[in-house]
Write an enzyme that holds these catalytic residues in place. Structure first.
Site: not given
Ligand code: AMP
Length: 271
Positions: A140, A28
Site C-alpha cells: 500500500k 497490519h
Molecule cells: P503504518 O502503521 O500505517 O505506518 O503501516 C505500517 C505497515 O503496514 C507499513 O508497511 C504499511 O505499508 C502497512 N500497511 C498499512 N496499511 C496496509 C494495508 N491496507 N495492507 C497491507 N499493508 C498495509
C-alpha cells in the site's frame, strides 16, 4: 530490545520485524501473518514517528490504541511488541538522518518534503535495534517499500525486505489507520479511489499502454467527487519510483494521493 534480539540471533532464531505506527488493523495483521511464516520470532514495532510528520500534519491527532494493538498482536501470535518513547528514539541531542536522494523525492516526497527522511531514519534505527532477518512492509505504501528496499541495498543491511499485498476493506477502500478520520459520506467519496485504479487496470487489460490515457482516466474518475482534491496521479516503475510513459505489465504501478476534504489518502495498483 536490542539485547533480546542479539540473544535470539545467537541462539539461531530467525527474526521477522513488522514496523508500524500502531492503531493496528487487518492490513497490519496480514503482514504479521506473513512474518509468522518467515521466521521463528516476530517483532512488531509500534511507534508514531515524529520525524516523518511535517509541521502542519496529523502527528498529534494520529490515532493511538495501544491496548487494542496488543490484543491484535496476541491474537496473531506476535512474540515481541517494541513500543519505545519518542525521547528514547530521539534524545535531545539526536543529530543523524538518512536522506535518500532519488526515489524519495517524487510522488509523496513533493508534498511531504521530510517524510521519507523520517521513514528511512526510523527504519534504520529499528533494524539496528531488532536485528531482523526479514522485515515486512505493505505494498500500500509503495514508495516507502521501494525506499526501504533501496536503503537495504545501498547500505548493505543484512536483512531481506518482503512486501505484503494491500489489504482492502469489503468496499475495496485500502484499509488504513487514517480511514477513521472519514465520515460515512467522505468514505463513500473515498471509494472513487479504488474505483479509479480498477478502471486503469481495465484499460491496461484492454491493451492500452499509453500512460497519459491511463492517468487521465484515473483523474477523471477521482474528480467525480467534488470533495476529492488530487495531489498526484502517476504511473511509475515499482523499484525506482520514476515516472514512465508506456506500461510494461508487472513492472509499473498506478499511484494516487488525494485529499478527501481534510484526510490524505494514498493507494496504488500494479498494472
Ligand atoms: P503504518 O502503521 O500505517 O505506518 O503501516 C505500517 C505497515 O503496514 C507499513 O508497511 C504499511 O505499508 C502497512 N500497511 C498499512 N496499511 C496496509 C494495508 N491496507 N495492507 C497491507 N499493508 C498495509
Amino acid at each position: 530490545m536490542q539485547s533480546t534480539a542479539i540473544a535470539l540471533r545467537s541462539s539461531g532464531r530467525l527474526i521477522a520485524l513488522v514496523p508500524t505506527m500502531g492503531c493496528l488493523h487487518e492490513g497490519h495483521a496480514s503482514l504479521i501473518d506473513i512474518a509468522k511464516t518467515k521466521a521463528d520470532k516476530v517483532i512488531v514495532s509500534i511507534f508514531v514517528n515524529p520525524a516523518q510528520f511535517g509541521p502542519n500534519e496529523d502527528f498529534d491527532k494520529y490515532p493511538r490504541a495501544l491496548e487494542a494493538d496488543l490484543e491484535l498482536c496476541r491474537a496473531h501470535g506476535v512474540d515481541y511488541v517494541f513500543n519505545p518513547s519518542a525521547e528514547a528514539m530521539y534524545p535531545a541531542d539526536y543529530s543523524n538522518f538518512v536522506d535518500e536522494k532519488v526515489l524519495s523525492k517524487g510522488l509523496c516526497g513533493v508534498s511531504r518534503p521530510n517524510h521519507f527522511r523520517g521513514v528511512a531514519t526510523i527504519c534504520l534505527k529499528l533494524f539496528n535495534i531488532t536485528r531482523p532477518d526479514v522485515a515486512i512492509f505493505g505494498q500500500k505504501d509503495a514508495q516507502q517499500l521501494a525506499l526501504i528496499k533501496k536503503m537495504v541495498l545501498d547500505f548493505n543491511l543484512p536483512l531481506e525486505v518482503l512486501a505484503g499485498p494491500t489489504f482492502r476493506d469489503p468496499d475495496l477502500l485500502a484499509t488504513s489507520s487514517r480511514n477513521q478520520y472519514l465520515s460515512p459520506s467522505q468514505r463513500a467519496d473515498a471509494l472513487w479511489i479504488p474505483q479509479a485504479l480498477q478502471q486503469a487496470q481495465e484499460l491496461v487489460d484492454a491493451g492500452v499502454r499509453q500512460v497519459d490515457r491511463i492517468t487521465a482516466e484515473i483523474t477523471h474518475v477521482l474528480t467525480q467527487s467534488r470533495r476529492i482534491r488530487v495531489i498526484y496521479v502517476q504511473v511509475v516503475d515499482r523499484d525506482t519510483m520514476q515516472p514512465v510513459r508506456e506500461i510494461i505489465r508487472g513492472r509499473h504501478l498506478a499511484t494516487v494521493a488525494v485529499w478527501v476534504e481534510d484526510t490524505r489518502l494514498i493507494d496504488n495498483i500494479e498494472l
